[in-house]
Design a protein around this motif. Structure first.
Motif, PDB file in Angstrom:
ATOM      1  N   ARG A 291       2.444  27.789  35.067  1.00  0.00           N
ATOM      2  CA  ARG A 291       2.424  28.868  34.066  1.00  0.00           C
ATOM      3  C   ARG A 291       2.337  30.238  34.743  1.00  0.00           C
TER       4      ARG A 291
ATOM      5  N   MET B 203      -5.577  12.922  32.179  1.00  0.00           N
ATOM      6  CA  MET B 203      -5.001  13.960  33.026  1.00  0.00           C
ATOM      7  C   MET B 203      -6.016  14.314  34.106  1.00  0.00           C
ATOM      8  N   SER B 204      -5.567  14.334  35.335  1.00  0.00           N
ATOM      9  CA  SER B 204      -6.459  14.630  36.455  1.00  0.00           C
ATOM     10  C   SER B 204      -6.679  16.144  36.581  1.00  0.00           C
ATOM     11  N   TYR B 205      -7.686  16.502  37.362  1.00  0.00           N
ATOM     12  CA  TYR B 205      -7.934  17.909  37.651  1.00  0.00           C
ATOM     13  C   TYR B 205      -6.722  18.515  38.359  1.00  0.00           C
TER      14      TYR B 205
ATOM     15  N   ILE C 145      -0.434  22.565  36.233  1.00  0.00           N
ATOM     16  CA  ILE C 145       0.080  23.187  35.011  1.00  0.00           C
ATOM     17  C   ILE C 145      -0.243  24.681  34.993  1.00  0.00           C
ATOM     18  N   GLU C 146      -1.489  25.032  35.334  1.00  0.00           N
ATOM     19  CA  GLU C 146      -1.885  26.450  35.378  1.00  0.00           C
ATOM     20  C   GLU C 146      -1.062  27.212  36.421  1.00  0.00           C
TER      21      GLU C 146
ATOM     22  N   TYR D 143      -9.445  21.893  46.057  1.00  0.00           N
ATOM     23  CA  TYR D 143      -9.927  20.693  45.390  1.00  0.00           C
ATOM     24  C   TYR D 143     -11.199  20.215  46.060  1.00  0.00           C
TER      25      TYR D 143
ATOM     26  N   LEU E 173       1.234  13.584  36.364  1.00  0.00           N
ATOM     27  CA  LEU E 173       2.220  14.080  35.396  1.00  0.00           C
ATOM     28  C   LEU E 173       3.649  13.705  35.749  1.00  0.00           C
TER      29      LEU E 173
ATOM     30  N   ASN F 197      -4.341  26.351  46.128  1.00  0.00           N
ATOM     31  CA  ASN F 197      -5.119  25.500  45.231  1.00  0.00           C
ATOM     32  C   ASN F 197      -6.200  24.816  46.046  1.00  0.00           C
TER      33      ASN F 197
ATOM     34  N   ASP G 240      -3.648  17.717  37.964  1.00  0.00           N
ATOM     35  CA  ASP G 240      -2.628  17.969  36.943  1.00  0.00           C
ATOM     36  C   ASP G 240      -2.890  19.297  36.238  1.00  0.00           C
ATOM     37  N   LYS G 241      -4.155  19.549  35.890  1.00  0.00           N
ATOM     38  CA  LYS G 241      -4.514  20.804  35.208  1.00  0.00           C
ATOM     39  C   LYS G 241      -4.244  22.011  36.106  1.00  0.00           C
ATOM     40  N   VAL G 242      -4.602  21.905  37.378  1.00  0.00           N
ATOM     41  CA  VAL G 242      -4.337  22.986  38.335  1.00  0.00           C
ATOM     42  C   VAL G 242      -2.831  23.209  38.465  1.00  0.00           C
TER      43      VAL G 242
END
Length: 155
Positions: free
Chosen positions: A13, A1-3, A9-10, A49, A60, A47, A5-7
């Motif tokens: 949420r 999972m890439s960074y 998802i957060e 990067y 994702l 966001n 992807d994590k950003v």
């Protein structure tokens, strides 16, 4: 999972937990059965990067790279506002019987303007400035032209 992807998802949420629902508002999108497709939204999400670490590509979800590239070229290279010049069908619902989406997107890129260096559209002006004045803070385009909004099928 890439960074990225994590950003992503957060961010999703946070929007679900703290966003504003469009339920009860008049919305354009509809489900196949005709009921309104309400969404949850949040204004001003940013966001960031570090491109030295990785390119922010989502892994994702499937990304239609060919369709994305085609749409970018449709606007910036073809300078078109006609869906018949596009290989995807994402804009079909905004087109009139001739395939035009009005004075939007590619149309705005192709409008000629008078500069002291001569007549140029926005894309030509950017290319000129990148070559002749690369440190300018004014190298930009605008496809949201207020005087033409009433002639855009999707403003």
């Amino acid at each position: 999972m890439s960074y990225a992807d994590k950003v992503f998802i957060e961010m999703c949420r946070d929007i679900i937990d703290n966003g504003t629902s469009t339920e009860g508002e008049k919305v354009r999108p509809r489900w196949e059965d005709g009921t309104p497709a309400y969404t949850v939204k949040k204004f001003g999400v940013v966001n960031r990067y570090d491109l030295r670490k990785e390119f922010p590509a989502l892994t994702l979800r499937r990304t239609g790279i060919k369709s994305c590239t085609d749409e970018l070229l449709w606007i910036w290279q073809k300078k078109s506002n006609n869906i018949h010049d596009l290989n995807s069908h994402i804009w079909d619902s905004w087109a009139d019987e001739d395939g035009s989406i009005g004075k939007a997107y590619g149309y705005q890129m192709g409008v000629k303007h008078v500069y002291k260096e001569g007549m140029m559209d926005q894309v030509d002006r950017i290319l000129y400035d990148l070559k002749n004045n690369p440190y300018s803070r004014r190298i930009m385009t605008n496809i949201y032209v207020h005087q033409d909004l009433h002639e855009m099928n999707l403003y």
